[in-house]
Design an enzyme around this catalytic site. Structure first.
Site, PDB file in Angstrom:
ATOM      1  N   ASP B 149     -22.780  17.450 -49.472  1.00  0.00           N
ATOM      2  CA  ASP B 149     -22.881  17.397 -48.017  1.00  0.00           C
ATOM      3  C   ASP B 149     -22.098  18.544 -47.384  1.00  0.00           C
ATOM      4  OD1 ASP B 149     -23.072  16.264 -45.292  1.00  0.00           O
ATOM      5  OD2 ASP B 149     -23.555  14.386 -46.305  1.00  0.00           O
ATOM      6  N   HIS B 220     -20.636  15.709 -40.569  1.00  0.00           N
ATOM      7  CA  HIS B 220     -21.666  14.966 -41.291  1.00  0.00           C
ATOM      8  C   HIS B 220     -21.145  14.435 -42.629  1.00  0.00           C
ATOM      9  CE1 HIS B 220     -25.540  14.555 -43.513  1.00  0.00           C
ATOM     10  NE2 HIS B 220     -26.056  14.319 -42.311  1.00  0.00           N
ATOM     11  N   SER B 542     -29.615  10.084 -42.691  1.00  0.00           N
ATOM     12  CA  SER B 542     -28.374  10.550 -43.316  1.00  0.00           C
ATOM     13  C   SER B 542     -27.334   9.447 -43.365  1.00  0.00           C
ATOM     14  CB  SER B 542     -27.764  11.710 -42.513  1.00  0.00           C
ATOM     15  OG  SER B 542     -28.416  12.905 -42.797  1.00  0.00           O
TER      16      SER B 542
END
Lengths: 770, 770
Positions: B149, B220, B542
């Site tokens: 990620d 994220h 996600s």
């Protein structure tokens, strides 16, 4: 029943009340000589009721005629028996006249409205769980503190009673039900809740009570209560500032709340009723962060209520007021109470300004959100940099950080910028008052000093691509000299009794974080968005007072046998006149010169030292009566306060055995000569001990202490000395100060008293009776 | 060394890269047949280095001439050995041509940039400490989850390791130092941190890396990591919403972070390097919330990396994408990975609207501050109620609550109101997408449905003194039907392999609160004030993916012997097709009709049921190879994925032993006929058991299962059946679905598979190889 002739009385000291044409009733506090109560009455309440009944319309018809609008009876609001002997009643002028002829009548005065001492604030007392006052008092768990204030928000996490022992059996209070408040809302922390509004309703009958119960809808009482005795609550912050654990000064002591403030007004009749009830309920300490300015002691409800409390061994702690920085502005100048000034603390709420040129500046902010200002264009525009024109600001600034010049009006500039489009603003100011961030910061912005300001302006001018970033929600502790006397804290001498130095001491009052009520404004974003918070940051002597009350509660827990005067003496003689840099505490209200005792009393309260003061200046009720006897007041005025004739005036003396000294001079002569006599009691556990005097004389004076050495052979022994001050000056209005310290020879104790020479302050009431 | 002739290759699938006039280098992923590695090389890395060296300028001078700008050597970025056999290198077209003549060359394709699947979201899996998967797996404490990620913010409270056992000894990973990240930042929770940016830097050499380390500067990766395995953190909220404890799905499992996303871009070469390293480090599960849309399996780095991971027993969980609600929009259509769709949860972020007439309406809001809107004048003004004109809004509204009509454009209305002077706004909408509050609420306001809207408008019109109050920061759980398939979740069939039904299942993806990076925008007030938060609310597949990854980690902890296919089968066959009202899960992207398996796969993941699925559909690497063999791909394309020749194509079969069924029809014929063969393994601890089939046929189809009963005599025994579906429709583009459930006779297990009939979806790549 007794009926009596009627005549006219004109009251001296009233609040502004508009009179209609028809004779309207007002509330009066009526003091009676209870020793004259006929034996036919089994209770004082019966007697007062009967007295009021005797004023009924039937008795008055002959005077006011059949067209009188007063068809109803005069109404008894409260009977008082602890704080005073007497009652409050809603009376017409003629009914009052009639009452005054009553043989037991002492005095009557109109019910007056007091003010709450609130601005915005925080706390840094060095209490700890390892040593000192907290463990010595078991955090005050056996002590009940009565809060006379705006009520309480019982659901606040600060009033949870997790882990608390059962309520002390001595407690006789109650948890009264009312609007949105039921009796089951009390617990082992909040042990009592009562409310008093008869006086308010009588004075303002057209005002609908917003919350007819002990529930706080203002926030002030919830804040002060949790400051005195709030439970430990983790994870508290004020919009990300001051993050951490909230707790009161005496975190295990009990709270009994007496609500007397209604829609920001409180009347003396209700305040007296609260004192009356609190004494009767068995509180140990009363904390009352409000005052009635401009009244002599004998019509000041806090003074009257405090006297009775003191007689019952209950220390009353009250606030000096927020009318500084001029001298002579103090209210609550009460010799038998502890009067508390407000100081700053060593915590700074900060923002970091990072410039594109690599410089980083730490400034002041309280912007109440996690604002992100990252690499935003920085502009210095001479046309708008005064930041005093909404029109210019709205046009000139958009997606830029603007710079506002040092104009001595930061609050106004902040207001204007909040209505603009600027992404953020830099405010330049050297005024420490601006650093207190009173009024909050309602738009992303940081205040910096003018030295840093010059370098920021220089950088902004140097390149069109100048940029800056800001970080908010930073809190630094120990980063500045503290405490300082807050600019707003009211200063002595006390108009109502200037011969006793007030305030007594200082406690944290600026930027105090404590519990608050929900859905009430504590901050803003922009002009329109109002924010609330579970914990609020307030400043004022209202916030200082409960800190001192909490310390007094702990001392009561550690030394249950001490008198209120001994507790106060211990707090005063151990108070610290130095700040955390070990320089004299400064005065934020006087261009940061050293603060005089007229601003801070003996200095900053030092709870752990107060636990073991060595010597104390004690005082009995008769001592205070002797002081009153020395004043130019009548017997009836005297009885208003002392209530009973068991005291006598055989020994009038303005020389109260007090742990501080004030000599007043007339601005014409500029001369003061005064001799004080003092007696100290040895509280040291060691028994035999010797103290030596050490004097710093106020500028322009000579001070002589006799003897210079006091030898105590055992604990509780008393020794006396005299202090003479001779002052002569060429300067008008000069306040000069020094100190007397009794140092224990070969021991750790030192017992300090401030010495002040002050001009007589003219006060508009013409009532100073010293 | 080998030098070879040079010729031209034209790549089929590239990202948009602008070519300068001089021949520029690009990054290529090069797959090699490792079986051909000469024995002279002791490591694959030596071999690949030597291969690249052979392409050096010296060898090329003859072709490109002395004026070539490529004076430097071609550069090897990574050698790969686990995820694939080969390397990535920065090559010019001519260097590539030369390389392709290498005897061991399998394939090469350009490094491509993937997208991160982020919108905004939340979670409601019924994990508990008393029973089920948490205690059975000891919260995953022996499991290491690799996160590929944007990196991690190691200081987040979610990555504290208080109370955790030592790191499992099998772990071979490392904590790499880099910019603002040193190796000591790892702990017993965050056991590894590495970063891969050679591909990014080669592709975008002019981009300066903002943070050259595993530190997350996007948010994220911190969010997904803490969702998988965040520690318990108390006192978390998103600006007062969702207040409570934050924790990951597998709160004691370990995290190894592989950063591959740089300034919102990631390249396949870096992603492959991360897979390679994660497998070698010894992760148990890989969670990768990103995908590369529009590529066939043999150039999709997630597909390639996942195959090797699967071979090593590592389950890869990835996200379906956020390109819904149209069908055929799914990326990551990988038969050997777990592909996760996003669903809503049963939590509502609310505001209460109280009207002066006594009515109270609960609406939706996420206004990010404790705004106080108390008894503010309420106006309905036809002139501005479209709320689509900033000019009108700025003039008409001041210190009033305005009402915005239901115009189907709430987001735009919110935006316009945020720039106005209105004290607050009421937005009327019936669109469930608006209730997701994506984009936040940047001005005090509440969304209400049109039925409530009518009564509010009626009241506002009825009196000039109409008023309303609003309360924000309210969170309700269980107040709405959930889950529903999120409108944005990408739908199957998967372009890259439509014959295997994808997504596999659904997990919470909307309004998920998890850890975030500081100083990054997560909300706004007005137009100018950007807010950050330690925990952020994000929505997207996600966010769904790490929920499924966490469940897989727990299953790996509870059943260390299970294959990735068995774990996935357990999760799929126990997934719930019903919502909390026990009606079929609805589709927020299709006017709330029942969601098809193309949107949600088998249904909502049910962790506790997955612990004990009864039967599983297992699959070996050779089974997947058989599927690839059935596709229209070359041997070299095959080798790209499978890497070694130990697999063979002797038994090509599109009929993978998968826990779901999809039959595709041509829009011309509208006919589908397909027979599937399946084998189930008995995992029941009881041993002997019998299951009976129960079918709900998709509309327009007949389904025959043979046999109808399966008798298992012992644990681990396998039994097979066939399922034939015959579908004929008159409607174009119809998606029809049903299910097959194997119910245990006299037992608690039931093993469910969705059955879908779907039209073939045209995809622009022309690559569907089924």
């Amino acid at each position: 029943m007794i009926t009596l002739p009627i005549w006219i009385l004109i009251m001296g000291h009233c609040v502004h009340i508009s009179y209609a044409k028809t004779p309207q009733r007002s509330t009066y506090i009526v003091h009676m000589d209870k020793s004259l109560m006929p034996s036919v009455f089994s209770t004082h309440h019966q007697w007062y009721t009967s007295t009021i009944d005797s004023l009924s319309p039937a008795s008055l018809t002959s005077l006011e005629g059949p067209k009188s609008s007063l068809s109803s009876s005069p109404k008894l609001l409260y009977s008082y028996d602890e704080a005073l002997h007497g009652f409050s009643a809603h009376l017409s002028p003629s009914e009052l006249q009639m009452l005054e002829t009553h043989p037991a009548f002492v005095t009557a005065y109109k019910d007056v409205k007091g003010q709450v001492d609130t601005t915005r604030t925080t706390d840094f007392l060095s209490l700890n769980s390892k040593s000192g006052l907290w463990p010595a008092s078991n955090y005050g768990h056996n002590v009940v503190v009565g809060l006379i204030d705006t009520g309480v928000w019982p659901e606040s996490r600060s009033f949870k009673d997790d882990g608390m022992a059962p309520v002390p059996s001595k407690w006789k209070g109650a948890c009264e039900s009312g609007q949105n408040f039921n009796g089951s809302m009390c617990n082992k922390k909040l042990v009592g809740a009562r409310f008093f509004n008869k006086g308010f309703m009588a004075a303002e009958p057209k005002t609908k009570l917003s919350m007819n119960s002990a529930r706080d809808i203002d926030g002030h009482g919830t804040h002060t209560s949790s400051t005195v005795a709030g439970a430990h609550v983790d994870g508290v912050s004020f919009f990300g500032y001051a993050q951490g654990t909230a707790r009161g000064v005496a975190p295990r002591s009990r709270l009994a709340v007496y609500k007397v403030v209604w829609d920001e007004g409180c009347y003396s009749s209700d305040v007296l009723a609260a004192f009356d009830q609190a004494i009767s309920d068995g509180v140990d300490v009363i904390s009352i962060s409000l005052g009635f300015g401009g009244f002599p002691l004998y019509t000041d409800p806090v003074a009257i209520g405090s006297f009775a409390a003191m007689e019952h061994g209950v220390l009353v702690s009250s606030s000096a007021g927020n009318s500084g920085p001029l001298i002579g502005t103090l209210h609550n100048g009460i010799p038998w109470a502890l009067i508390v000034a407000a100081g700053t603390i060593d915590r700074q709420f900060s923002g970091t300004l990072s410039l594109g040129n690599g410089h980083t500046i730490l400034g002041w902010t309280l912007f109440p959100a996690s604002a992100v200002v990252e690499k935003v264009s920085l502009k210095y525009d001479r046309k708008i940099s005064a930041c005093n024109s909404s029109t210019l600001l709205s046009k000139a600034a958009s997606n830029e950080i603007i710079i506002c010049d040092n104009m001595g009006m930061t609050l106004d500039q902040m207001d204007k910028v909040a209505g603009s489009n600027a992404a953020a603003a830099i405010f330049i100011s050297d005024d420490p008052i601006d650093y207190e961030l009173i009024g909050g910061v309602s738009w992303p912005g940081i205040i910096i000093g003018s030295k840093d300001g010059r370098s920021v302006v220089q950088y902004a001018k140097s390149t069109k691509s100048a940029w800056a970033s800001m970080q908010f929600q930073q809190t630094f502790v120990g980063s500045r000299a503290a405490p300082a006397a807050a600019f707003y804290t009211s200063r002595g001498p006390a108009p109502s009794c200037p011969g006793v130095l007030k305030p007594d001491l200082m406690a944290p009052g600026s930027q105090v974080l404590a519990a608050y009520i929900p859905s009430s404004e504590v901050a803003r974003i922009g002009n329109n968005i109002i924010l609330s918070s579970e914990y609020a940051m307030l400043s004022g002597t209202s916030m200082a007072c409960p800190h001192a009350s909490g310390v007094a509660a702990l001392l009561r827990g550690a030394h249950p046998e001490w008198s209120p005067a001994a507790i106060r003496s211990a707090m005063m003689t151990t108070a610290d006149p130095l700040d955390n840099t070990r320089h004299p505490i400064k005065d934020d209200g006087d261009t940061s010169k050293p603060a005089s005792p007229l601003a801070m009393g003996s200095g900053q309260v030092d709870p752990n030292r107060a636990l073991d003061p060595g010597l104390v200046y004690d005082a009995t009720p008769q001592d205070y009566v002797n002081l009153l006897c020395s004043m130019n007041i009548t017997t009836k005025q005297m009885l208003t306060i002392v209530r009973s004739k068991r005291y006598n005036c055989s020994n009038p003396s303005s020389d109260l055995n007090y742990p501080s000294f004030i000599a007043l001079y007339d601005n014409k002569t500029k001369i003061a000569v005064k001799t004080f006599h003092r007696t100290m009691t040895n509280m040291g556990k060691g028994g035999a001990t010797t103290y030596k005097a050490s004097v710093i004389a106020p500028r322009g004076s000579r001070v002589v202490v006799k003897p210079q050495k006091l030898v105590f052979r055992e604990q509780h022994e008393k020794q006396s000395y005299s202090l003479t001050i001779k002052y002569k000056s060429n300067n008008e209005e000069e306040v000069s100060f020094g100190s007397l310290v009794w140092k224990e020879v070969g021991g750790k104790h030192s017992v300090r008293s401030p010495i002040v020479v002050s001009p007589l302050v003219d006060n508009s009431f013409g009532l100073i009776p010293f």
